[in-house]
Design a protein around this motif. Sequence first.
Motif, PDB file in Angstrom:
ATOM      1  N   HIS A   1       0.835  -1.207   0.000  1.00  0.00           N
ATOM      2  CA  HIS A   1       0.000   0.000   0.000  1.00  0.00           C
ATOM      3  C   HIS A   1       0.872   1.259   0.000  1.00  0.00           C
ATOM      4  N   LEU A   2       1.906   1.282   0.835  1.00  0.00           N
ATOM      5  CA  LEU A   2       2.787   2.457   0.901  1.00  0.00           C
ATOM      6  C   LEU A   2       3.553   2.646  -0.402  1.00  0.00           C
ATOM      7  N   ILE A   3       4.029   1.544  -0.998  1.00  0.00           N
ATOM      8  CA  ILE A   3       4.758   1.624  -2.275  1.00  0.00           C
ATOM      9  C   ILE A   3       3.838   2.150  -3.368  1.00  0.00           C
ATOM     10  N   GLU A   4       2.602   1.660  -3.405  1.00  0.00           N
ATOM     11  CA  GLU A   4       1.631   2.127  -4.410  1.00  0.00           C
ATOM     12  C   GLU A   4       1.314   3.601  -4.233  1.00  0.00           C
ATOM     13  N   ARG A   5       1.468   4.132  -3.055  1.00  0.00           N
ATOM     14  CA  ARG A   5       1.227   5.551  -2.772  1.00  0.00           C
ATOM     15  C   ARG A   5       2.482   6.391  -3.036  1.00  0.00           C
ATOM     16  N   GLY A   6       3.559   5.738  -3.486  1.00  0.00           N
ATOM     17  CA  GLY A   6       4.760   6.473  -3.851  1.00  0.00           C
ATOM     18  C   GLY A   6       5.840   6.503  -2.780  1.00  0.00           C
ATOM     19  N   CYS A   7       5.640   5.868  -1.664  1.00  0.00           N
ATOM     20  CA  CYS A   7       6.664   5.849  -0.612  1.00  0.00           C
ATOM     21  C   CYS A   7       7.828   4.968  -1.056  1.00  0.00           C
ATOM     22  N   ARG A   8       9.055   5.425  -0.788  1.00  0.00           N
ATOM     23  CA  ARG A   8      10.234   4.662  -1.166  1.00  0.00           C
ATOM     24  C   ARG A   8      11.115   4.318   0.030  1.00  0.00           C
ATOM     25  N   ARG A   9      11.019   5.045   1.102  1.00  0.00           N
ATOM     26  CA  ARG A   9      11.808   4.766   2.313  1.00  0.00           C
ATOM     27  C   ARG A   9      10.840   4.356   3.408  1.00  0.00           C
ATOM     28  N   ILE A  10      10.702   3.074   3.585  1.00  0.00           N
ATOM     29  CA  ILE A  10       9.704   2.525   4.501  1.00  0.00           C
ATOM     30  C   ILE A  10      10.418   1.877   5.671  1.00  0.00           C
ATOM     31  N   ALA A  11       9.972   2.182   6.876  1.00  0.00           N
ATOM     32  CA  ALA A  11      10.577   1.599   8.076  1.00  0.00           C
ATOM     33  C   ALA A  11       9.474   1.037   8.955  1.00  0.00           C
ATOM     34  N   ILE A  12       9.853   0.111   9.812  1.00  0.00           N
ATOM     35  CA  ILE A  12       8.933  -0.418  10.799  1.00  0.00           C
ATOM     36  C   ILE A  12       9.594  -0.275  12.168  1.00  0.00           C
ATOM     37  N   LEU A  13       8.832   0.175  13.125  1.00  0.00           N
ATOM     38  CA  LEU A  13       9.315   0.301  14.502  1.00  0.00           C
ATOM     39  C   LEU A  13       8.548  -0.681  15.362  1.00  0.00           C
ATOM     40  N   CYS A  14       9.266  -1.457  16.128  1.00  0.00           N
ATOM     41  CA  CYS A  14       8.620  -2.453  16.990  1.00  0.00           C
ATOM     42  C   CYS A  14       9.085  -2.260  18.406  1.00  0.00           C
ATOM     43  N   GLY A  15       8.179  -2.459  19.317  1.00  0.00           N
ATOM     44  CA  GLY A  15       8.528  -2.448  20.732  1.00  0.00           C
ATOM     45  C   GLY A  15       8.433  -3.850  21.273  1.00  0.00           C
ATOM     46  N   ARG A  16       9.008  -4.047  22.404  1.00  0.00           N
ATOM     47  CA  ARG A  16       8.909  -5.367  23.032  1.00  0.00           C
ATOM     48  C   ARG A  16       7.566  -5.432  23.735  1.00  0.00           C
ATOM     49  N   GLY A  17       6.739  -6.446  23.402  1.00  0.00           N
ATOM     50  CA  GLY A  17       5.400  -6.458  23.886  1.00  0.00           C
ATOM     51  C   GLY A  17       5.064  -7.419  24.907  1.00  0.00           C
TER      52      GLY A  17
END
Length: 185
Positions: A169-185
Motif C-alpha cells: 500500500h505504501l509503495i503504491e502511494r509512492g513511498c520509497r523509504r519505509i521503516a517499521i518500529l517495533c517495541g517489546r510487547g
Amino acid sequence: MATIQDVAKAAGVSAMTVSHVINDHPNVRRATRERVLQAMARLDYRVNVAARNLRKGRTGTIGLAVPGVNSAYYGELDVAIIAAAVRYDLRVSIEQTGALRENELEALSLSRNRLYDGLLLCPVGMGSADVEWLKVDYPVVTLGERIFGGPVDHVALPNVDASRAATRHLIERGCRRIAILCGRG
C-alpha cells in the motif's frame, strides 16, 4: 465449617435435597427450598468447590500464560479471553511468564498437575526444541507468532501477510523509504 449433612439436619431434609437446592434443581418445592436456604445462611454454609471439582473431574478454570499483563496487546488479549470464558462459566487464571522459557514450561507443568482444565500459552521463550513439552494429555492452545508445528492447536494473526499488504500500500502511494518500529510487547 458446616457440611451438607449439617444443613440437611437443620432444615429437616435429606442431603440429596440440599444438593438439589444448591444445584438449582427444578423439582424442589418452594417452601423446602426456602427452608434449606435459610439453614444454609444460618450455618454460614459455603459450597466446597474443591470437593465439587474432584467429583466432576474438572476445575472450571483455564490457565492463560502470557509474557506480561502490562502491555496493551496482552492486556486486551486477557480481557477478551476472560469475557469469552465467562460466557462458558469458566474462570481464567493468568500467569506472567516474563517471556522466559522456564516460566512457560512451568505453566505447562501446572496444567499437568490439574490446576487447570486447559492452557492458553503465548510461548516467547520456548523454541522448536521444546516441542516435546507440548505433548500432554490436556488441551493446550498456543497463541502468537511462535509456531512449533507441534501437537497442539495454534492461533496467530496473519502478521506477515498484513505487513506485506501495508508495505505494498505504501509503495503504491509512492513511498520509497519505509521503516517499521517495533517495541517489546
